[in-house]
Design a protein around this motif. Sequence first.
Motif, PDB file in Angstrom:
ATOM      1  N   GLY A  85     -18.282  50.398  91.966  1.00 55.14           N
ATOM      2  CA  GLY A  85     -18.852  51.316  91.340  1.00 55.14           C
ATOM      3  C   GLY A  85     -18.274  51.679  89.864  1.00 55.14           C
ATOM      4  N   LYS A  86     -18.174  52.839  89.315  1.00 55.57           N
ATOM      5  CA  LYS A  86     -17.516  53.210  88.010  1.00 55.57           C
ATOM      6  C   LYS A  86     -16.110  52.570  87.810  1.00 55.57           C
ATOM      7  CE  LYS A  86     -21.062  56.834  87.194  1.00 55.57           C
ATOM      8  NZ  LYS A  86     -21.331  57.818  86.510  1.00 55.57           N
ATOM      9  N   GLY A  87     -15.571  52.583  88.880  1.00 58.81           N
ATOM     10  CA  GLY A  87     -14.056  52.130  88.540  1.00 58.81           C
ATOM     11  C   GLY A  87     -13.879  50.567  88.441  1.00 58.81           C
ATOM     12  N   ALA A  88     -14.691  49.591  88.667  1.00 56.20           N
ATOM     13  CA  ALA A  88     -14.906  48.546  88.644  1.00 56.20           C
ATOM     14  C   ALA A  88     -14.517  47.769  87.380  1.00 56.20           C
ATOM     15  CB  ALA A  88     -16.224  47.892  89.263  1.00 56.20           C
ATOM     16  N   ALA A  89     -13.548  46.944  87.279  1.00 56.80           N
ATOM     17  CA  ALA A  89     -13.186  46.055  86.204  1.00 56.80           C
ATOM     18  C   ALA A  89     -12.874  44.574  86.354  1.00 56.80           C
ATOM     19  CB  ALA A  89     -12.019  46.866  85.609  1.00 56.80           C
ATOM     20  N   LYS A  90     -12.930  43.970  85.377  1.00 56.74           N
ATOM     21  CA  LYS A  90     -12.868  42.495  85.404  1.00 56.74           C
ATOM     22  C   LYS A  90     -11.777  42.123  84.476  1.00 56.74           C
ATOM     23  CE  LYS A  90     -16.547  41.750  88.146  1.00 56.74           C
ATOM     24  NZ  LYS A  90     -16.468  41.426  89.427  1.00 56.74           N
ATOM     25  N   LYS A  91     -10.967  40.842  84.692  1.00 55.96           N
ATOM     26  CA  LYS A  91      -9.868  40.525  84.140  1.00 55.96           C
ATOM     27  C   LYS A  91     -10.048  38.830  84.018  1.00 55.96           C
ATOM     28  CE  LYS A  91      -4.981  40.736  83.635  1.00 55.96           C
ATOM     29  NZ  LYS A  91      -3.694  41.279  84.275  1.00 55.96           N
ATOM     30  N   TYR A  92      -9.902  38.401  82.738  1.00 49.77           N
ATOM     31  CA  TYR A  92      -9.795  37.006  82.424  1.00 49.77           C
ATOM     32  C   TYR A  92      -8.364  36.525  82.604  1.00 49.77           C
ATOM     33  CZ  TYR A  92     -10.132  32.341  80.306  1.00 49.77           C
ATOM     34  OH  TYR A  92      -9.928  31.002  80.107  1.00 49.77           O
ATOM     35  N   VAL A  93      -8.157  35.514  83.599  1.00 45.33           N
ATOM     36  CA  VAL A  93      -7.139  34.951  83.895  1.00 45.33           C
ATOM     37  C   VAL A  93      -6.756  33.491  83.694  1.00 45.33           C
ATOM     38  CG1 VAL A  93      -6.362  36.857  85.472  1.00 45.33           C
ATOM     39  CG2 VAL A  93      -7.531  34.821  86.539  1.00 45.33           C
ATOM     40  N   GLY A  94      -7.793  33.174  83.274  1.00 40.28           N
ATOM     41  CA  GLY A  94      -7.922  31.438  82.799  1.00 40.28           C
ATOM     42  C   GLY A  94      -6.826  30.802  81.931  1.00 40.28           C
ATOM     43  N   ILE A  95      -6.765  29.602  81.882  1.00 41.89           N
ATOM     44  CA  ILE A  95      -5.634  28.943  80.954  1.00 41.89           C
ATOM     45  C   ILE A  95      -6.191  28.830  79.667  1.00 41.89           C
ATOM     46  CG2 ILE A  95      -4.333  26.740  80.603  1.00 41.89           C
ATOM     47  CD1 ILE A  95      -4.420  26.626  83.727  1.00 41.89           C
ATOM     48  N   ASP A  96      -7.754  28.463  79.351  1.00 45.32           N
ATOM     49  CA  ASP A  96      -8.201  28.051  78.158  1.00 45.32           C
ATOM     50  C   ASP A  96      -8.232  29.457  77.355  1.00 45.32           C
ATOM     51  OD1 ASP A  96      -9.798  27.633  75.910  1.00 45.32           O
ATOM     52  OD2 ASP A  96     -11.222  26.366  77.163  1.00 45.32           O
ATOM     53  N   ASN A  97      -7.802  29.656  76.135  1.00 51.23           N
ATOM     54  CA  ASN A  97      -7.829  30.936  75.363  1.00 51.23           C
ATOM     55  C   ASN A  97      -9.180  31.217  74.855  1.00 51.23           C
ATOM     56  OD1 ASN A  97      -5.061  31.468  75.684  1.00 51.23           O
ATOM     57  ND2 ASN A  97      -4.403  29.976  73.997  1.00 51.23           N
ATOM     58  N   ASP A  98      -9.940  30.339  74.795  1.00 50.45           N
ATOM     59  CA  ASP A  98     -11.284  30.504  74.359  1.00 50.45           C
ATOM     60  C   ASP A  98     -12.582  29.742  75.112  1.00 50.45           C
ATOM     61  OD1 ASP A  98     -13.622  31.402  73.051  1.00 50.45           O
ATOM     62  OD2 ASP A  98     -12.849  30.510  70.960  1.00 50.45           O
ATOM     63  N   PRO A  99     -12.936  29.868  76.310  1.00 48.69           N
ATOM     64  CA  PRO A  99     -13.524  28.981  77.384  1.00 48.69           C
ATOM     65  C   PRO A  99     -14.956  28.681  76.654  1.00 48.69           C
ATOM     66  CG  PRO A  99     -12.938  31.096  78.245  1.00 48.69           C
ATOM     67  CD  PRO A  99     -12.351  30.999  76.985  1.00 48.69           C
ATOM     68  N   LEU A 100     -15.665  29.902  75.985  1.00 52.10           N
ATOM     69  CA  LEU A 100     -16.925  29.686  75.241  1.00 52.10           C
ATOM     70  C   LEU A 100     -16.891  29.475  73.830  1.00 52.10           C
ATOM     71  CD1 LEU A 100     -18.504  32.768  77.022  1.00 52.10           C
ATOM     72  CD2 LEU A 100     -18.425  30.198  78.106  1.00 52.10           C
ATOM     73  N   ALA A 101     -15.765  28.694  73.449  1.00 54.00           N
ATOM     74  CA  ALA A 101     -15.754  28.382  71.767  1.00 54.00           C
ATOM     75  C   ALA A 101     -16.947  27.760  71.680  1.00 54.00           C
ATOM     76  CB  ALA A 101     -14.361  27.685  71.563  1.00 54.00           C
ATOM     77  N   ASP A 102     -17.389  26.553  72.347  1.00 57.99           N
ATOM     78  CA  ASP A 102     -18.471  25.763  71.770  1.00 57.99           C
ATOM     79  C   ASP A 102     -19.662  26.652  71.536  1.00 57.99           C
ATOM     80  OD1 ASP A 102     -16.881  23.603  71.914  1.00 57.99           O
ATOM     81  OD2 ASP A 102     -17.468  22.764  73.756  1.00 57.99           O
ATOM     82  N   ASP A 103     -19.838  27.613  72.778  1.00 65.61           N
ATOM     83  CA  ASP A 103     -21.159  28.477  72.530  1.00 65.61           C
ATOM     84  C   ASP A 103     -21.071  29.259  71.160  1.00 65.61           C
ATOM     85  OD1 ASP A 103     -22.187  27.327  74.720  1.00 65.61           O
ATOM     86  OD2 ASP A 103     -21.847  29.296  75.918  1.00 65.61           O
ATOM     87  N   ARG A 104     -19.905  30.020  71.063  1.00 67.34           N
ATOM     88  CA  ARG A 104     -19.697  30.881  69.759  1.00 67.34           C
ATOM     89  C   ARG A 104     -19.880  29.887  68.529  1.00 67.34           C
ATOM     90  NH1 ARG A 104     -16.013  35.256  70.198  1.00 67.34           N
ATOM     91  NH2 ARG A 104     -14.464  34.269  69.232  1.00 67.34           N
ATOM     92  N   LYS A 105     -19.393  28.629  68.448  1.00 62.83           N
ATOM     93  CA  LYS A 105     -19.445  27.719  67.184  1.00 62.83           C
ATOM     94  C   LYS A 105     -20.886  27.428  67.213  1.00 62.83           C
ATOM     95  CE  LYS A 105     -14.982  25.889  67.572  1.00 62.83           C
ATOM     96  NZ  LYS A 105     -14.299  24.660  67.972  1.00 62.83           N
ATOM     97  N   ALA A 106     -21.630  27.156  68.016  1.00 55.86           N
ATOM     98  CA  ALA A 106     -23.115  26.967  67.888  1.00 55.86           C
ATOM     99  C   ALA A 106     -23.955  28.129  67.284  1.00 55.86           C
ATOM    100  CB  ALA A 106     -23.653  26.574  69.409  1.00 55.86           C
ATOM    101  N   VAL A 107     -23.694  29.259  67.625  1.00 58.17           N
ATOM    102  CA  VAL A 107     -24.171  30.285  66.943  1.00 58.17           C
ATOM    103  C   VAL A 107     -23.806  30.319  65.267  1.00 58.17           C
ATOM    104  CG1 VAL A 107     -24.242  32.955  66.927  1.00 58.17           C
ATOM    105  CG2 VAL A 107     -24.250  31.805  69.032  1.00 58.17           C
ATOM    106  N   VAL A 108     -22.632  30.102  65.048  1.00 58.06           N
ATOM    107  CA  VAL A 108     -22.458  30.193  63.772  1.00 58.06           C
ATOM    108  C   VAL A 108     -23.064  29.141  62.984  1.00 58.06           C
ATOM    109  CG1 VAL A 108     -20.391  29.704  62.135  1.00 58.06           C
ATOM    110  CG2 VAL A 108     -20.056  31.362  63.972  1.00 58.06           C
ATOM    111  N   GLN A 109     -23.089  27.909  63.670  1.00 60.38           N
ATOM    112  CA  GLN A 109     -23.722  26.849  63.204  1.00 60.38           C
ATOM    113  C   GLN A 109     -25.145  26.996  62.914  1.00 60.38           C
ATOM    114  OE1 GLN A 109     -22.284  23.819  61.891  1.00 60.38           O
ATOM    115  NE2 GLN A 109     -24.490  23.149  61.264  1.00 60.38           N
ATOM    116  N   LYS A 110     -25.930  27.630  63.961  1.00 56.98           N
ATOM    117  CA  LYS A 110     -27.251  27.950  63.738  1.00 56.98           C
ATOM    118  C   LYS A 110     -27.558  29.105  62.509  1.00 56.98           C
ATOM    119  CE  LYS A 110     -31.556  28.486  65.718  1.00 56.98           C
ATOM    120  NZ  LYS A 110     -32.371  28.251  64.440  1.00 56.98           N
ATOM    121  N   SER A 111     -26.551  30.088  62.450  1.00 60.79           N
ATOM    122  CA  SER A 111     -26.718  31.097  61.163  1.00 60.79           C
ATOM    123  C   SER A 111     -26.831  30.209  60.091  1.00 60.79           C
ATOM    124  CB  SER A 111     -25.711  31.962  61.467  1.00 60.79           C
ATOM    125  OG  SER A 111     -25.904  32.604  62.624  1.00 60.79           O
TER     126      SER A 111
END
Length: 137
Positions: A85-111
Amino acid sequence: MSNIFIGSGLKVQFAHIIYNELMKREFVSLCDILLIYYKRNKDYYTKVSYSKEPGYGELKKAFPAVIRAINEVCPNSIIDNGKSGKGAAKKYVGIDNDPLADDRKAVVQKSIEDYVSFCKDTAGLLPPSWLSLKSAS
């Protein structure tokens, strides 16, 4: 997988905020994202229901979309705080510091590509003085 960062709507704005907050490796909730988006003090939602906020529905779509996108790249890298419910929260614990870097770069490139295309399409329509790099003295 579709790129959750493409577009300009509220869901995309929330996706950017959610992702940035998760990359801090701290627990993040729907409430936290609304506090950031609406620039409210941290106690604001103790007296007001955040589920009534404009855009709450888009936020509820964006949050799991970001989690899914991260889990596709880094499986088992998101944990929850065990609350529901309202108290639910998520946390990233992965090793990669920016796992969606390629997606983010693709947006910049498209712009950038869209801007270059716009400039080419407007060639001859704008007065040359508007495009001049020389400063007016």
